[in-house]
Every structure is written in C-alpha cells, then in structure tokens.
Design a protein around this motif. Sequence first.
Motif, PDB file in Angstrom:
ATOM      1  N   ASP A 114      -4.353  -8.863   7.977  1.00 18.30           N
ATOM      2  CA  ASP A 114      -3.675  -7.624   7.579  1.00 18.30           C
ATOM      3  C   ASP A 114      -2.622  -7.244   8.606  1.00 18.30           C
ATOM      4  O   ASP A 114      -2.921  -6.520   9.559  1.00 18.30           O
ATOM      5  CB  ASP A 114      -4.684  -6.472   7.440  1.00 18.30           C
ATOM      6  N   TYR A 115      -1.441  -7.733   8.421  1.00 23.36           N
ATOM      7  CA  TYR A 115      -0.333  -7.366   9.298  1.00 23.36           C
ATOM      8  C   TYR A 115       0.541  -6.374   8.549  1.00 23.36           C
ATOM      9  O   TYR A 115       0.981  -6.641   7.433  1.00 23.36           O
ATOM     10  CB  TYR A 115       0.484  -8.602   9.691  1.00 23.36           C
ATOM     11  N   TRP A 116       0.802  -5.225   9.172  1.00 32.34           N
ATOM     12  CA  TRP A 116       1.456  -4.107   8.490  1.00 32.34           C
ATOM     13  C   TRP A 116       2.898  -3.916   8.931  1.00 32.34           C
ATOM     14  O   TRP A 116       3.222  -4.073  10.119  1.00 32.34           O
ATOM     15  CB  TRP A 116       0.690  -2.818   8.777  1.00 32.34           C
ATOM     16  N   ARG A 138      -4.905   6.093   2.134  1.00 32.90           N
ATOM     17  CA  ARG A 138      -4.033   4.977   1.818  1.00 32.90           C
ATOM     18  C   ARG A 138      -4.567   4.250   0.594  1.00 32.90           C
ATOM     19  O   ARG A 138      -5.769   4.028   0.461  1.00 32.90           O
ATOM     20  CB  ARG A 138      -3.931   4.050   3.028  1.00 32.90           C
ATOM     21  N   TYR A 147       3.872   0.851   2.403  1.00 33.65           N
ATOM     22  CA  TYR A 147       3.706  -0.122   3.480  1.00 33.65           C
ATOM     23  C   TYR A 147       3.576  -1.530   2.908  1.00 33.65           C
ATOM     24  O   TYR A 147       2.832  -1.754   1.943  1.00 33.65           O
ATOM     25  CB  TYR A 147       2.452   0.177   4.287  1.00 33.65           C
ATOM     26  N   VAL A 199       2.212  -5.317   3.518  1.00 36.09           N
ATOM     27  CA  VAL A 199       1.122  -5.974   4.243  1.00 36.09           C
ATOM     28  C   VAL A 199       1.173  -7.470   3.961  1.00 36.09           C
ATOM     29  O   VAL A 199       1.450  -7.875   2.824  1.00 36.09           O
ATOM     30  CB  VAL A 199      -0.249  -5.423   3.818  1.00 36.09           C
ATOM     31  N   TYR A 215       0.863  -1.173   0.000  1.00 40.91           N
ATOM     32  CA  TYR A 215       0.000   0.000   0.000  1.00 40.91           C
ATOM     33  C   TYR A 215       0.905   1.229   0.000  1.00 40.91           C
ATOM     34  O   TYR A 215       2.087   1.139   0.304  1.00 40.91           O
ATOM     35  CB  TYR A 215      -0.872   0.042   1.257  1.00 40.91           C
TER      36      TYR A 215
END
Length: 121
Positions: A109-111, A45, A94, A96, A37
């Motif tokens: 959804d781990y960022w 975003r 970012y 993800v 992203y």
Amino acid sequence: QVQLVESGGGLVQPGGSLRLSCAASGSFFTIYDMGWYRQAPGKQRELVATITRAGDTTVTSSVKGRFTISRDNAKNAVYLQMDSLKPEDTAIYYCVAKFQYESGYVDPDYWGQGTQVTVSS
C-alpha cells in the motif's frame, strides 16, 4: 525513492466530469494492483476502485456506472474517469499502488499525496 503523483482534481458542478490521473516514478521492478480511495470531511477513508495489472476492475457500489478506472502499464499510470458527479463525491482522492522492488520486497500500500475534488454549484 518511489513517488505517486495525482492530478486532475478541482471544482466541478453537479453532473459534471473530471478525470484523475496518477503516475508512478522512481525505482521499482513492477506495479501490481492500483486503486483509488477517497476521504470526505468527517468520514472514514473509502475504497473507490481497484484495477489489477491485467486490467480486472472493482468499483464501489456508490459510484458504479459513473466512475471508470483504467491504467496504462507502459506509463505506470492509473486513471479515474468520474462522470455524473454528485456533491457527495466531494473528497480528497488518493492513489494507491502495490509495488515490487528490485530486491523482491513488495510494498502492498503505497499512497499518493491526494487531490481535492469538490462538487458544488
């Protein structure tokens, strides 16, 4: 504890290239979809690209033909090759990932913490 660590951002002139990397570490069973992203100043975003574990990809229309997403499952890593960069590509990028843990729990959804990309002359 799982981590996603991005690298490869920086300052580049219009028309230039950058390659972003994102590596996952920690304790997990597997990683499903991964993606990138971006968020530009004052904007929402935006999803840039995604890739499944099997290698199927999607790329948003504004970067199609210029950005390529890839991954290395053995290294638990995802990459974003960005060519023909434009000033409007300036944003924080970012990583993800969708993790499954040994318990069976899936985190969709781990960022990562983000990496700055600035395209300017």
